[in-house]
Design a protein around this motif. Sequence first.
Motif, PDB file in Angstrom:
ATOM      1  N   PRO A 175       0.860  -1.194   0.000  1.00  0.00           N
ATOM      2  CA  PRO A 175       0.000   0.000   0.000  1.00  0.00           C
ATOM      3  C   PRO A 175       0.893   1.240   0.000  1.00  0.00           C
ATOM      4  N   PRO A 176       0.590   2.237  -0.837  1.00  0.00           N
ATOM      5  CA  PRO A 176       1.443   3.433  -0.878  1.00  0.00           C
ATOM      6  C   PRO A 176       1.452   4.157   0.463  1.00  0.00           C
ATOM      7  N   ILE A 177       2.612   4.671   0.833  1.00  0.00           N
ATOM      8  CA  ILE A 177       2.751   5.428   2.080  1.00  0.00           C
ATOM      9  C   ILE A 177       2.699   6.912   1.752  1.00  0.00           C
ATOM     10  N   ARG A 178       1.834   7.616   2.481  1.00  0.00           N
ATOM     11  CA  ARG A 178       1.722   9.057   2.282  1.00  0.00           C
ATOM     12  C   ARG A 178       2.555   9.772   3.353  1.00  0.00           C
ATOM     13  N   VAL A 179       3.257  10.839   2.974  1.00  0.00           N
ATOM     14  CA  VAL A 179       3.996  11.651   3.941  1.00  0.00           C
ATOM     15  C   VAL A 179       3.340  13.021   3.999  1.00  0.00           C
ATOM     16  N   VAL A 180       2.887  13.413   5.169  1.00  0.00           N
ATOM     17  CA  VAL A 180       2.253  14.717   5.322  1.00  0.00           C
ATOM     18  C   VAL A 180       3.182  15.607   6.151  1.00  0.00           C
ATOM     19  N   THR A 181       3.449  16.806   5.627  1.00  0.00           N
ATOM     20  CA  THR A 181       4.404  17.693   6.289  1.00  0.00           C
ATOM     21  C   THR A 181       4.085  19.137   5.899  1.00  0.00           C
ATOM     22  N   SER A 182       4.960  20.065   6.268  1.00  0.00           N
ATOM     23  CA  SER A 182       4.718  21.457   5.880  1.00  0.00           C
ATOM     24  C   SER A 182       5.631  21.828   4.714  1.00  0.00           C
ATOM     25  N   ASP A 183       5.370  22.997   4.146  1.00  0.00           N
ATOM     26  CA  ASP A 183       6.181  23.437   3.010  1.00  0.00           C
ATOM     27  C   ASP A 183       7.601  23.814   3.429  1.00  0.00           C
ATOM     28  N   LEU A 184       7.925  23.680   4.725  1.00  0.00           N
ATOM     29  CA  LEU A 184       9.281  23.984   5.171  1.00  0.00           C
ATOM     30  C   LEU A 184      10.143  22.729   5.298  1.00  0.00           C
ATOM     31  N   LEU A 185       9.621  21.599   4.827  1.00  0.00           N
ATOM     32  CA  LEU A 185      10.375  20.339   4.922  1.00  0.00           C
ATOM     33  C   LEU A 185      11.797  20.542   4.397  1.00  0.00           C
ATOM     34  N   HIS A 186      12.773  20.114   5.176  1.00  0.00           N
ATOM     35  CA  HIS A 186      14.173  20.273   4.780  1.00  0.00           C
ATOM     36  C   HIS A 186      14.534  19.281   3.670  1.00  0.00           C
ATOM     37  N   GLY A 197      12.417   4.648  -0.544  1.00  0.00           N
ATOM     38  CA  GLY A 197      11.536   4.104  -1.579  1.00  0.00           C
ATOM     39  C   GLY A 197      10.103   4.599  -1.533  1.00  0.00           C
ATOM     40  N   ILE A 198       9.835   5.613  -0.705  1.00  0.00           N
ATOM     41  CA  ILE A 198       8.458   6.126  -0.648  1.00  0.00           C
ATOM     42  C   ILE A 198       8.219   7.037  -1.842  1.00  0.00           C
ATOM     43  N   GLY A 199       9.218   7.848  -2.175  1.00  0.00           N
ATOM     44  CA  GLY A 199       9.096   8.712  -3.356  1.00  0.00           C
ATOM     45  C   GLY A 199       8.534  10.068  -3.006  1.00  0.00           C
ATOM     46  N   THR A 200       9.120  11.107  -3.589  1.00  0.00           N
ATOM     47  CA  THR A 200       8.699  12.471  -3.243  1.00  0.00           C
ATOM     48  C   THR A 200       7.296  12.787  -3.758  1.00  0.00           C
ATOM     49  N   GLY A 201       6.812  11.993  -4.728  1.00  0.00           N
ATOM     50  CA  GLY A 201       5.448  12.189  -5.209  1.00  0.00           C
ATOM     51  C   GLY A 201       4.403  11.885  -4.141  1.00  0.00           C
ATOM     52  N   GLN A 202       4.800  11.206  -3.085  1.00  0.00           N
ATOM     53  CA  GLN A 202       3.856  10.871  -2.003  1.00  0.00           C
ATOM     54  C   GLN A 202       3.832  11.935  -0.906  1.00  0.00           C
ATOM     55  N   LEU A 223      -5.395  14.586   6.903  1.00  0.00           N
ATOM     56  CA  LEU A 223      -5.358  13.198   7.361  1.00  0.00           C
ATOM     57  C   LEU A 223      -6.703  12.519   7.148  1.00  0.00           C
ATOM     58  N   ARG A 224      -7.789  13.294   7.209  1.00  0.00           N
ATOM     59  CA  ARG A 224      -9.138  12.746   6.985  1.00  0.00           C
ATOM     60  C   ARG A 224      -9.311  12.192   5.585  1.00  0.00           C
ATOM     61  N   LYS A 225      -8.502  12.699   4.644  1.00  0.00           N
ATOM     62  CA  LYS A 225      -8.704  12.333   3.242  1.00  0.00           C
ATOM     63  C   LYS A 225      -8.406  10.875   2.942  1.00  0.00           C
ATOM     64  N   SER A 226      -7.559  10.240   3.761  1.00  0.00           N
ATOM     65  CA  SER A 226      -7.197   8.849   3.465  1.00  0.00           C
ATOM     66  C   SER A 226      -6.842   8.134   4.760  1.00  0.00           C
ATOM     67  N   SER A 227      -7.171   6.847   4.821  1.00  0.00           N
ATOM     68  CA  SER A 227      -6.815   6.085   6.010  1.00  0.00           C
ATOM     69  C   SER A 227      -5.626   5.178   5.722  1.00  0.00           C
ATOM     70  N   GLY A 228      -4.947   5.407   4.590  1.00  0.00           N
ATOM     71  CA  GLY A 228      -3.779   4.592   4.235  1.00  0.00           C
ATOM     72  C   GLY A 228      -2.599   4.875   5.161  1.00  0.00           C
ATOM     73  N   PRO A 229      -1.545   4.053   5.032  1.00  0.00           N
ATOM     74  CA  PRO A 229      -0.358   4.240   5.879  1.00  0.00           C
ATOM     75  C   PRO A 229       0.238   5.640   5.711  1.00  0.00           C
ATOM     76  N   THR A 230       0.475   6.308   6.833  1.00  0.00           N
ATOM     77  CA  THR A 230       0.865   7.725   6.797  1.00  0.00           C
ATOM     78  C   THR A 230       1.994   8.021   7.764  1.00  0.00           C
ATOM     79  N   ILE A 231       2.922   8.840   7.296  1.00  0.00           N
ATOM     80  CA  ILE A 231       3.991   9.364   8.147  1.00  0.00           C
ATOM     81  C   ILE A 231       3.849  10.880   8.159  1.00  0.00           C
ATOM     82  N   VAL A 232       3.798  11.466   9.347  1.00  0.00           N
ATOM     83  CA  VAL A 232       3.741  12.927   9.470  1.00  0.00           C
ATOM     84  C   VAL A 232       5.135  13.404   9.891  1.00  0.00           C
TER      85      VAL A 232
END
Length: 474
Positions: A175-186, A197-202, A223-232
């Motif tokens: 299952p694709p992993i989504r990464v949720v962060t802010s626009d200040l991600l280093h 291997g998660i890919g910046t497209g995620q 986070l409400r948009k998807s219940s898939g595997p997520t890293i914040v």
Amino acid sequence: MSSSQSEPFTAALEAANRHAQNYLGQVKQMAVRPALTAAELRQRLSKPLAEHGVPADEVVDQLCADAAGGLMQSAGGRFFGWVIGASLPAALAADWMTSAWDQNAASYSTSPAAAMVEEIAGGWLKDLLGLPSSAAFALVTGCQQAHFTCLAAARHAVLRTRNWNVETQGLFGAPPIRVVTSDLLHGSADRAIRFVGIGTGQIVRLPSDASGRLSPELLEQELRKSSGPTIVVLQAGDVNMGAFDPFVDLIPIAKRHGAWVHVDGAFGLWAAASARYRHLLAGAEAADSWATDGHKWLNVPYDSGYAFVADSTALQAAMTYRAAYISYAKDARDPADWNPEWSRRARGFPTYAAIRQLGRRGVSEMVDRCCELATLLTTGIGRLPGAGIVRTSPINQGLVRFLDPKPGATEEDHDRRTAAVVAEICANGEAWFSDTVWKGRRAMRISVCSWRTDRDDVDRVIRAVARILDRQPA
Ligand SMILES: *Cc1c(COP(=O)(O)O)cnc(C)c1O
């Protein structure tokens, strides 16, 4: 020891000691910028690949002479670019010993002292940084690799709960992993996301607010948009202005949605060591993993980064390997169980030494002093005629810009003027700053991370910038 046993090393090590002491004795007064152009430096260092070798002490003497003009004097007190610390005396000396002992810190069996020192230093670090004492950790080359290490554990954990074993099954078909962060991600976190291997497209980059913080409402909505595997991924001290995400509000939201929370605290995590700044990290101890550096704010030599993971089984599952030719410790910690590297530098020694030299009080005073000096620099430069404060920082950073005095000057004119003044300051040699684009506008970054920076350095640099602004009409 007989002289014949020490002889092969004596001349070279004495030369190194002499050169190091000369350099470190002068560096605070030297021009900060490197003296030579790339062409000059190449010309000095390009030797023919000789058929016959050179005596060791001559190699050292020549290297020191030839490299001198290509050194950035970040070991002095007037370097404020990027986020770069210096080296504490005990840490530098322990780093020399790390090379002299030449231990392979892969496992307890290859170097009991290196493994034990890491075990103890890891405990001290968790204590200083306010992290759970039960967290697993790894001493890696920098925060970039600490992100990689933590995200490998995160990847394991978020897929394990979907009955997917990433270590054996890989990511193909997972299952694709989504990464949720802010626009200040280093950028280093961006790269680590690629490496695992998660890919910046995620990556979903939510807009940060005016003070660089991620809002709880936006996180909840996303986070409400998807219940898939997520890293914040949250920020403890962003690279420009040292912004801290509101962990107390954000982490419970992420947890409610089953996400793994990783904190980029490359330098900001060190705020935890100070009673004055600790409040910025309130709630951060509830995250799942944390990445920080030793070579920035702890002032140990490169390479030194630290990864911490609350769920030790996740980190161990991602990293461990059992091979028949290795013996494993029963009553001590094997670094290879927790680290992505195999043969590795015993980088626990300088960390251990730095913490011993400073003590709790010393670390906290260093953090406080850097923050105070960063504020003085930001306000001192920002209030000069022809300058402006863009942002003061909650910690050891700051942003200023320089204004084009011509009537009707546009924002673009101020951008150009800012870049020109930063270049002029660096070329002048009195200080070094780097510039950046903050919320669409060019700004000069101020970062104070060195134990060597003092009040005299700050006053001297403000005077130097004043002189440059005085004599350089746009
Ligand atoms: C420096 C920095 C990093 C990367 O750390 P390295 O030690 O250079 O790998 C990551 N995040 C932030 C906020 C940084 O300042």
